[in-house]
Scaffold this active site. Structure first.
Site, PDB file in Angstrom:
ATOM      1  N   ARG A 239       0.866  -1.182   0.000  1.00 44.31           N
ATOM      2  CA  ARG A 239       0.000   0.000   0.000  1.00 44.31           C
ATOM      3  C   ARG A 239       0.906   1.236   0.000  1.00 44.31           C
ATOM      4  O   ARG A 239       1.908   1.291   0.720  1.00 44.31           O
ATOM      5  CB  ARG A 239      -0.892   0.032   1.251  1.00 44.31           C
ATOM      6  CG  ARG A 239      -2.070  -0.928   1.210  1.00 44.31           C
ATOM      7  CD  ARG A 239      -3.124  -0.544   0.173  1.00 44.31           C
ATOM      8  NE  ARG A 239      -4.259  -1.445   0.168  1.00 44.31           N
ATOM      9  CZ  ARG A 239      -4.361  -2.564  -0.565  1.00 44.31           C
ATOM     10  NH1 ARG A 239      -3.378  -2.900  -1.373  1.00 44.31           N
ATOM     11  NH2 ARG A 239      -5.439  -3.307  -0.511  1.00 44.31           N
ATOM     12  N   GLU A 268      -3.276   7.309  -4.475  1.00 40.91           N
ATOM     13  CA  GLU A 268      -3.486   6.869  -5.859  1.00 40.91           C
ATOM     14  C   GLU A 268      -4.954   7.049  -6.274  1.00 40.91           C
ATOM     15  O   GLU A 268      -5.825   6.971  -5.414  1.00 40.91           O
ATOM     16  CB  GLU A 268      -3.050   5.404  -6.025  1.00 40.91           C
ATOM     17  CG  GLU A 268      -3.846   4.399  -5.218  1.00 40.91           C
ATOM     18  CD  GLU A 268      -3.279   2.981  -5.276  1.00 40.91           C
ATOM     19  OE1 GLU A 268      -2.058   2.791  -5.099  1.00 40.91           O
ATOM     20  OE2 GLU A 268      -4.091   2.061  -5.505  1.00 40.91           O
ATOM     21  N   HIS A 286      -1.213  -0.306  -9.921  1.00 41.94           N
ATOM     22  CA  HIS A 286      -1.783  -1.218  -8.914  1.00 41.94           C
ATOM     23  C   HIS A 286      -2.363  -2.483  -9.559  1.00 41.94           C
ATOM     24  O   HIS A 286      -3.585  -2.730  -9.500  1.00 41.94           O
ATOM     25  CB  HIS A 286      -2.846  -0.497  -8.064  1.00 41.94           C
ATOM     26  CG  HIS A 286      -3.037  -1.128  -6.720  1.00 41.94           C
ATOM     27  ND1 HIS A 286      -3.422  -0.438  -5.600  1.00 41.94           N
ATOM     28  CD2 HIS A 286      -2.890  -2.414  -6.306  1.00 41.94           C
ATOM     29  CE1 HIS A 286      -3.524  -1.262  -4.561  1.00 41.94           C
ATOM     30  NE2 HIS A 286      -3.193  -2.477  -4.979  1.00 41.94           N
TER      31      HIS A 286
END
Ligand code: GLV
Length: 322
Positions: A239, A268, A286
């Site tokens: 993360r 993000e 991601h």
């Protein structure tokens, strides 16, 4: 009797939708080509019996309170659930489920893809070729860092950390890890448990595999970057907020950090302009779990968890409230 309603915050693979339809549920799916804000989620899933959510959905206590008591389960299509207020859900009598295990190997593979890409400067090489700027083989061109025989420091040694460590044996790396307890699986493959300072001062590659919690928020900060071994490379597929992104950018700029491979970002999908301009950073959107098979399995597990809860059975992968 009307069919139970399942609200999906984004589209999921067909295998998951098929299970829900076969179980006799009515589906409502966010049609926008983006995730929804907390206010939008509150409205959109109002009256639903279950929600299938994704990792960027801000499912805070206000959202959960608005969905309760009708909504019985929030099934996130992710292993991480830092975006959901699980304590508030438990208080409201809602079950929260996630999709662990099935994404372990896809995420470990992507960690290695990113580690190799960062060490060997694949992003820069690809940009050079695509720009038509390659003038032929050059002795001095794009020299990167060795991976074989180097040291790998893993922060977090759960399922994904262990899978990353196992892959390191092919590269004959020295593996150290930080975890709350000794992991027999890691001992078995020759990895050593150390404290964070030792890991930071001895690792050529530092890779993050810890959940985002209040304890791990900004775990890698200026003090941590000061301790890194010269030439150290950071890989983050966990993360973004485990790293203090402002301090990471400073460390990349002044060379305390040689390079970074990032699949996740603080805040993000916004990416700071400074990172965009750094050649020693490889960035991905991601996609740790993004293989067809893994995403299909994640959708099936989320659907089966919803089906279980709405038919008064125990879900396969409930999140436990610590
Ligand atoms: C991905 O980041 C996940 O938590 O599944």
């Amino acid at each position: 009797m009307s069919k139970p309603v399942v609200y999906l915050t984004r589209l999921i693979p067909d295998a998951g939708l098929d299970l829900l339809v076969k179980a006799g549920f009515s589906l409502r799916i966010n049609q926008k080509a983006r995730g929804l804000s907390a206010e939008e989620l509150t409205q959109a899933a109002a009256g639903a019996d279950a929600v299938i959510s994704q990792l960027a959905d801000p499912i805070n206590s206000a959202v959960l309170e608005a969905w309760a008591p009708k909504c019985k389960v929030v099934a996130t299509c992710a292993v991480g659930y830092d975006n959901i207020d699980v304590k508030a859900a438990a208080k409201l009598g809602m079950t929260v489920t996630n999709t662990p295990d099935v994404l372990t190997h896809a995420t470990a593979d992507l960690t290695w893809a990113l580690l190799l890409a960062t060490a060997r400067r694949l992003g820069e090489g690809e940009r050079l070729v695509r720009a038509g700027a390659w003038r032929g083989w050059e002795m001095m061109q794009l020299m990167g860092a060795d991976v074989f025989g180097q040291s790998l420091g893993l922060i977090g040694a759960g399922r994904i950390g262990q899978a990353v460590a196992k892959r390191a044996s092919g590269f004959e790396m020295t593996v150290r890890y930080v975890a709350r307890s000794e992991k027999p699986e890691m001992t078995a493959i020759g990895a050593t448990r150390v404290d964070l300072d030792t890991l930071l001062t001895t690792s050529d590659f530092v890779s993050l595999h810890t959940a985002l919690t209040p304890d791990t928020h900004h775990l890698l900060n200026a003090k941590a970057f000061d301790k890194l071994k010269p030439g150290a490379i950071l890989i983050n597929t966990a993360r973004g907020s485990v790293v203090d992104q402002v301090e990471m950018i400073a460390a990349l700029r002044d060379g305390r950090l040689a390079a970074a491979g990032l699949d996740v970002f603080d805040g993000e999908p916004a990416i700071p302009k400074e990172l965009m301009e750094m050649d020693n950073v490889v960035m991905l959107p991601h996609i740790g779990s993004a293989t067809v098979r893994t995403r299909t399995r994640m959708a099936e597990i989320a659907a089966n968890n919803v089906i279980a809860v709405l038919t008064d059975k125990p879900p396969q992968t409930p999140v436990s409230v610590g």
